[in-house]
Design an enzyme around this catalytic site. Sequence first.
Site, PDB file in Angstrom:
ATOM      1  N   MET A  94      11.222  39.055  41.946  1.00  9.60           N
ATOM      2  CA  MET A  94      10.062  39.645  42.635  1.00  9.60           C
ATOM      3  C   MET A  94       8.780  39.069  42.056  1.00  9.60           C
ATOM      4  O   MET A  94       8.663  38.905  40.837  1.00  9.60           O
ATOM      5  CB  MET A  94      10.058  41.166  42.461  1.00  9.60           C
ATOM      6  CG  MET A  94      11.357  41.816  42.890  1.00  9.60           C
ATOM      7  SD  MET A  94      11.246  43.607  42.815  1.00  9.60           S
ATOM      8  CE  MET A  94      12.963  44.065  43.066  1.00  9.60           C
TER       9      MET A  94
ATOM     10  N   MET B  48      12.643  37.729  46.392  1.00 12.44           N
ATOM     11  CA  MET B  48      11.675  38.567  47.116  1.00 12.44           C
ATOM     12  C   MET B  48      10.302  38.037  46.731  1.00 12.44           C
ATOM     13  O   MET B  48       9.563  38.655  45.958  1.00 12.44           O
ATOM     14  CB  MET B  48      11.867  40.029  46.722  1.00 12.44           C
ATOM     15  CG  MET B  48      13.083  40.659  47.410  1.00 12.44           C
ATOM     16  SD  MET B  48      13.603  42.179  46.607  1.00 12.44           S
ATOM     17  CE  MET B  48      14.623  41.491  45.322  1.00 12.44           C
TER      18      MET B  48
ATOM     19  N   ASP C 127      17.439  39.900  41.173  1.00 16.00           N
ATOM     20  CA  ASP C 127      16.340  40.265  42.074  1.00 16.00           C
ATOM     21  C   ASP C 127      15.040  39.674  41.552  1.00 16.00           C
ATOM     22  O   ASP C 127      14.473  40.168  40.580  1.00 16.00           O
ATOM     23  CB  ASP C 127      16.216  41.792  42.138  1.00 16.00           C
ATOM     24  CG  ASP C 127      17.279  42.387  43.038  1.00 16.00           C
ATOM     25  OD1 ASP C 127      17.478  41.859  44.144  1.00 16.00           O
ATOM     26  OD2 ASP C 127      17.899  43.382  42.631  1.00 16.00           O
TER      27      ASP C 127
ATOM     28  N   HIS D  27      18.389  36.564  44.698  1.00 14.49           N
ATOM     29  CA  HIS D  27      17.692  37.173  45.840  1.00 14.49           C
ATOM     30  C   HIS D  27      16.192  37.035  45.610  1.00 14.49           C
ATOM     31  O   HIS D  27      15.625  37.742  44.777  1.00 14.49           O
ATOM     32  CB  HIS D  27      18.124  38.653  45.932  1.00 14.49           C
ATOM     33  CG  HIS D  27      17.439  39.439  47.003  1.00 14.49           C
ATOM     34  ND1 HIS D  27      17.486  40.813  47.049  1.00 14.49           N
ATOM     35  CD2 HIS D  27      16.698  39.055  48.072  1.00 14.49           C
ATOM     36  CE1 HIS D  27      16.803  41.241  48.092  1.00 14.49           C
ATOM     37  NE2 HIS D  27      16.298  40.196  48.732  1.00 14.49           N
TER      38      HIS D  27
ATOM     39  N   HIS E  50      23.903  39.542  40.593  1.00 13.03           N
ATOM     40  CA  HIS E  50      22.767  39.489  41.524  1.00 13.03           C
ATOM     41  C   HIS E  50      21.443  39.587  40.764  1.00 13.03           C
ATOM     42  O   HIS E  50      21.221  40.526  40.011  1.00 13.03           O
ATOM     43  CB  HIS E  50      22.918  40.664  42.500  1.00 13.03           C
ATOM     44  CG  HIS E  50      21.934  40.739  43.609  1.00 13.03           C
ATOM     45  ND1 HIS E  50      22.089  40.065  44.795  1.00 13.03           N
ATOM     46  CD2 HIS E  50      20.778  41.436  43.738  1.00 13.03           C
ATOM     47  CE1 HIS E  50      21.078  40.346  45.606  1.00 13.03           C
ATOM     48  NE2 HIS E  50      20.253  41.176  44.988  1.00 13.03           N
TER      49      HIS E  50
ATOM     50  N   MET F  40      19.034  44.075  54.225  1.00 15.79           N
ATOM     51  CA  MET F  40      18.535  45.042  53.239  1.00 15.79           C
ATOM     52  C   MET F  40      18.789  46.458  53.761  1.00 15.79           C
ATOM     53  O   MET F  40      18.445  46.778  54.903  1.00 15.79           O
ATOM     54  CB  MET F  40      17.030  44.864  53.007  1.00 15.79           C
ATOM     55  CG  MET F  40      16.621  43.602  52.276  1.00 15.79           C
ATOM     56  SD  MET F  40      17.285  43.429  50.610  1.00 15.79           S
ATOM     57  CE  MET F  40      16.624  44.882  49.780  1.00 15.79           C
TER      58      MET F  40
ATOM     59  N   SER G 104      23.990  44.035  40.559  1.00 20.53           N
ATOM     60  CA  SER G 104      22.545  43.789  40.450  1.00 20.53           C
ATOM     61  C   SER G 104      22.036  44.226  39.084  1.00 20.53           C
ATOM     62  O   SER G 104      22.123  45.401  38.712  1.00 20.53           O
ATOM     63  CB  SER G 104      21.804  44.567  41.535  1.00 20.53           C
ATOM     64  OG  SER G 104      20.415  44.497  41.290  1.00 20.53           O
TER      65      SER G 104
ATOM     66  N   ASP H 110      22.304  45.300  50.518  1.00 20.45           N
ATOM     67  CA  ASP H 110      21.616  45.482  49.234  1.00 20.45           C
ATOM     68  C   ASP H 110      20.760  46.736  49.284  1.00 20.45           C
ATOM     69  O   ASP H 110      19.795  46.811  50.039  1.00 20.45           O
ATOM     70  CB  ASP H 110      20.744  44.234  49.002  1.00 20.45           C
ATOM     71  CG  ASP H 110      20.130  44.177  47.615  1.00 20.45           C
ATOM     72  OD1 ASP H 110      20.334  45.121  46.834  1.00 20.45           O
ATOM     73  OD2 ASP H 110      19.446  43.170  47.333  1.00 20.45           O
TER      74      ASP H 110
HETATM   75  C1  DX5 Z   1      15.956  46.078  45.820  1.00 21.71           C
HETATM   76  C2  DX5 Z   1      16.958  45.134  45.208  1.00 21.71           C
HETATM   77  C3  DX5 Z   1      18.351  45.598  44.976  1.00 21.71           C
HETATM   78  C4  DX5 Z   1      18.562  46.714  44.065  1.00 21.71           C
HETATM   79  C5  DX5 Z   1      19.783  47.463  44.524  1.00 21.71           C
HETATM   80  O1  DX5 Z   1      14.787  45.373  46.083  1.00 21.71           O
HETATM   81  O2  DX5 Z   1      17.068  43.999  46.055  1.00 21.71           O
HETATM   82  O3  DX5 Z   1      19.185  44.514  44.562  1.00 21.71           O
HETATM   83  O4  DX5 Z   1      18.728  46.322  42.730  1.00 21.71           O
HETATM   84  O5  DX5 Z   1      19.983  48.426  43.622  1.00 21.71           O
HETATM   85  P1  DX5 Z   1      20.617  49.861  43.852  1.00 21.71           P
HETATM   86  O6  DX5 Z   1      22.091  49.639  43.861  1.00 21.71           O
HETATM   87  O7  DX5 Z   1      20.111  50.578  42.687  1.00 21.71           O
HETATM   88  O8  DX5 Z   1      20.097  50.407  45.166  1.00 21.71           O
HETATM   89 ZN    ZN Z   2      18.617  42.276  45.754  1.00 19.29          ZN
END
Ligand code: DX5
Ligand code: ZN
Length: 213
Positions: free
Chosen positions: A38, A69, A36, A67, A34, A138, A9, A172
């Site tokens: 948002m 969100m 993220d 991913h 990955h 999650m 990620s 995740d």
């Molecule tokens: C949280 C994200 C994750 C995050 C995980 O909303 O979806 O992908 O980056 O990161 P770590 O490994 O730092 O928990």
């Molecule tokens: Zn994620």
Amino acid sequence: MPETIISASILNSDLADLKGIAVLVDESGAKWLHFDVMDGEFVENITFGSSVLHAVKPFSHAFLDVHLMVMHPQRQIKLFADAGADMITFHVESSCDPKAVIDEIHSLGVRAGIALKPGTPVSAAAPYIADADMVLVMTVEPGYGGQGFMHGMLDKIREVRALAPDKDIEVDGGINAETSKLVGEAGANVLVVGTYLFRSPDIREAVASLLPR
Ligand code: DX5
Ligand code: ZN
């Protein structure tokens, strides 16, 4: 159970050097990268859109794991498919018809995943699991990297694995050398890992420490 895969990620990596991060991840043994995404609405934070994935893609050989969100996943699907996403995962809690989202992702030749926030029961995703390629459980509240793993999610992973013996199950949030064993025993096979990888002195060793031996 499907093969164990590490999805690195980028959220808590050096965002000022995504080209370098893509090359580092290629060399690390992690097979997936990955993203993220948002939107400031589904979660309070805002990160990056499809143009960032498009910019990184030429420097990566990894499978690009998106991913979403976001509150309105349908607005993002074509953009990410065109930018080169290999998997698009959206949240069942977002404002959408999950079956229509999965069908649209598939119509663009991309794999589709369905994600569950920690408070959402498996029953919310159950009607769509047969159509989806992956279920994302999650293991932290979505929004930020670097949070602590929620042990209460292990039963949920077992529950999803019982429903989907042959599918990819992704986890995740808060994955490290210890929690990777717990989620693996519970049935997860795709491990999203950010902080643990990018804070470790040797990312290759960190990836190796997450894989079953
Ligand atoms: C949280 C994200 C994750 C995050 C995980 O909303 O979806 O992908 O980056 O990161 P770590 O490994 O730092 O928990
Ligand atoms: Zn994620």
